[in-house]
Write a protein that holds these residues in place. Sequence first.
Motif, short mmCIF file in Angstrom:
data_model
loop_
_atom_site.label_atom_id
_atom_site.label_comp_id
_atom_site.label_asym_id
_atom_site.label_seq_id
_atom_site.Cartn_x
_atom_site.Cartn_y
_atom_site.Cartn_z
N HIS A 50 0.86 -1.18 0.00
CA HIS A 50 0.00 0.00 0.00
C HIS A 50 0.90 1.23 0.00
CE1 HIS A 50 -3.56 2.47 0.88
NE2 HIS A 50 -2.69 3.22 1.54
N CYS A 51 0.66 2.16 -0.93
CA CYS A 51 1.42 3.40 -0.94
C CYS A 51 0.53 4.53 -0.42
CB CYS A 51 1.93 3.73 -2.34
SG CYS A 51 2.65 5.39 -2.40
N LYS A 52 1.03 5.22 0.62
CA LYS A 52 0.23 6.29 1.21
C LYS A 52 0.07 7.47 0.25
CE LYS A 52 1.94 5.24 5.80
NZ LYS A 52 2.84 5.73 6.84
N LYS A 53 1.12 7.76 -0.51
CA LYS A 53 1.04 8.89 -1.46
C LYS A 53 0.08 8.57 -2.61
CE LYS A 53 4.14 12.28 -0.47
NZ LYS A 53 5.47 11.83 0.01
N CYS A 54 0.21 7.36 -3.16
CA CYS A 54 -0.69 6.96 -4.26
C CYS A 54 -2.09 6.66 -3.71
CB CYS A 54 -0.16 5.72 -4.97
SG CYS A 54 1.39 5.95 -5.84
N ASN A 55 -2.15 6.43 -2.40
CA ASN A 55 -3.40 6.06 -1.73
C ASN A 55 -4.04 4.82 -2.37
OD1 ASN A 55 -5.46 6.12 0.12
ND2 ASN A 55 -6.69 7.63 -1.00
N THR A 59 4.67 0.39 -10.55
CA THR A 59 3.60 1.36 -10.76
C THR A 59 3.67 2.57 -9.82
OG1 THR A 59 2.12 0.17 -9.25
CG2 THR A 59 1.98 -0.42 -11.58
N CYS A 60 4.66 2.63 -8.93
CA CYS A 60 4.69 3.72 -7.96
C CYS A 60 6.12 4.21 -7.74
CB CYS A 60 4.07 3.22 -6.65
SG CYS A 60 4.72 3.95 -5.15
N ARG A 61 6.29 5.54 -7.58
CA ARG A 61 7.63 6.10 -7.45
C ARG A 61 8.04 6.38 -6.01
NH1 ARG A 61 7.87 11.21 -10.92
NH2 ARG A 61 9.90 11.46 -9.93
N HIS A 62 7.12 6.19 -5.06
CA HIS A 62 7.40 6.62 -3.68
C HIS A 62 8.01 5.49 -2.87
CE1 HIS A 62 3.65 8.58 -5.23
NE2 HIS A 62 4.48 9.60 -5.12
N GLU A 63 9.25 5.67 -2.45
CA GLU A 63 9.88 4.57 -1.71
C GLU A 63 9.67 4.67 -0.21
OE1 GLU A 63 13.86 3.62 -2.81
OE2 GLU A 63 13.37 3.77 -4.96
ZN LIG Z 1 3.19 5.65 -4.57
#
Ligand SMILES: [Zn+2]
Length: 361
Positions: free
Chosen positions: A303-308, A315-319
């Motif tokens: 689960h990515c908090k930034k992408c929610n 698929t997501c850039r936030h590490e």
């Molecule tokens: Zn993300």
Amino acid sequence: MVSEPYGGKLAVQSTGSLDGLKTIEISKNYAFDAEKISLGAYSPISGFMNSAEIESVLDRSELPSGLPWTIPIFLEAPEGISEGEEVALSYNGLKFASMSIDEKFKFDLKKLASGIYGTLDIAHPGVASILNINPTLISGKVRLFRRITGDTSPAEARQIFDSFKWEKIAAFQTRNPPHRAHEYIMRCALELMDGVFINPVTGEVKPDDFPPEATSEAYRHFVQLFLPPNKVFLSNLTIAMRYAGPKAAVLLAIIRKNYGCTHFIVGRDMAGVGKFYGRYAAQEMLKKLDIGIELLTFNEAFHCKKCNGIATEKTCRHEEDRINISMTKIREMLRDGRKPPSEMIRPEISEILEKYIKPAN
Ligand SMILES: [Zn+2]
């Protein structure tokens, strides 16, 4: 078109009678294997393996015919059995199959354990259990008289897939109840496929996995509450879970090919335990051996908090903002009486799982 059976033909074998046969009682895991052999789930295998077949599988990861195969299917010899005998196999006092014993042989259990699991470390649950069996094994053809599980057979699954007119069918292998990362992968597969066959392994699992009844109940609810009808078929696969990482993944893929699936979903560390196998070792071995089922490979979902939402490295850039989703963590929370966050598992599912968890104190 559903997939061709592995080796070309479903090895289905039945018998009309067990009258007059000497009866031998076998334990749960072997009984489940006997049923699956005779229903054709392990095609082209039609019986418990003989010494030459086991050697071939362990030494070369193939059957004597050259077809890739990674996990020996063997049976411990009960007392008082000789070569050439035809016997009735019984489980829990119920006779359910016949077997013609063609070889009785001693096998080196260390070779068996290390060949399957790639280690002799007894911290591995599979190693510990193999080193404790009777080293005398028996082989021979198995014919089914009556079923002992409620599992769908490969032939029945093929008919069901045909009746849905599915052409692209992905198998979803699991041994645990569905959390949000599993759900993400199933939904990705549903976007691409005509149907998904959800086929949780519900035979013996290790003590720190959820019990098979929990997995089974959680999936029934999950499918009913959240997934579209006519796109999903759910049935249990009652066999012992082999925690042999990539080698177990190959067996699990072969079984689903026999069930008619054209595609096989492989995420991170399939059939792994602890840190014994690499995160993507199962994907690598399945690519190398190519058993004739297309792979749908997935990286670990979180689960990515930034992408929610649920995402993967692809698929997501936030590490920095990721919540890892792990069944171990979910179990710990439930055991401590805490509610796992809905980013990890749906509340409808964790409510079911609570019933199966014994509190820590
Ligand atoms: Zn993300």
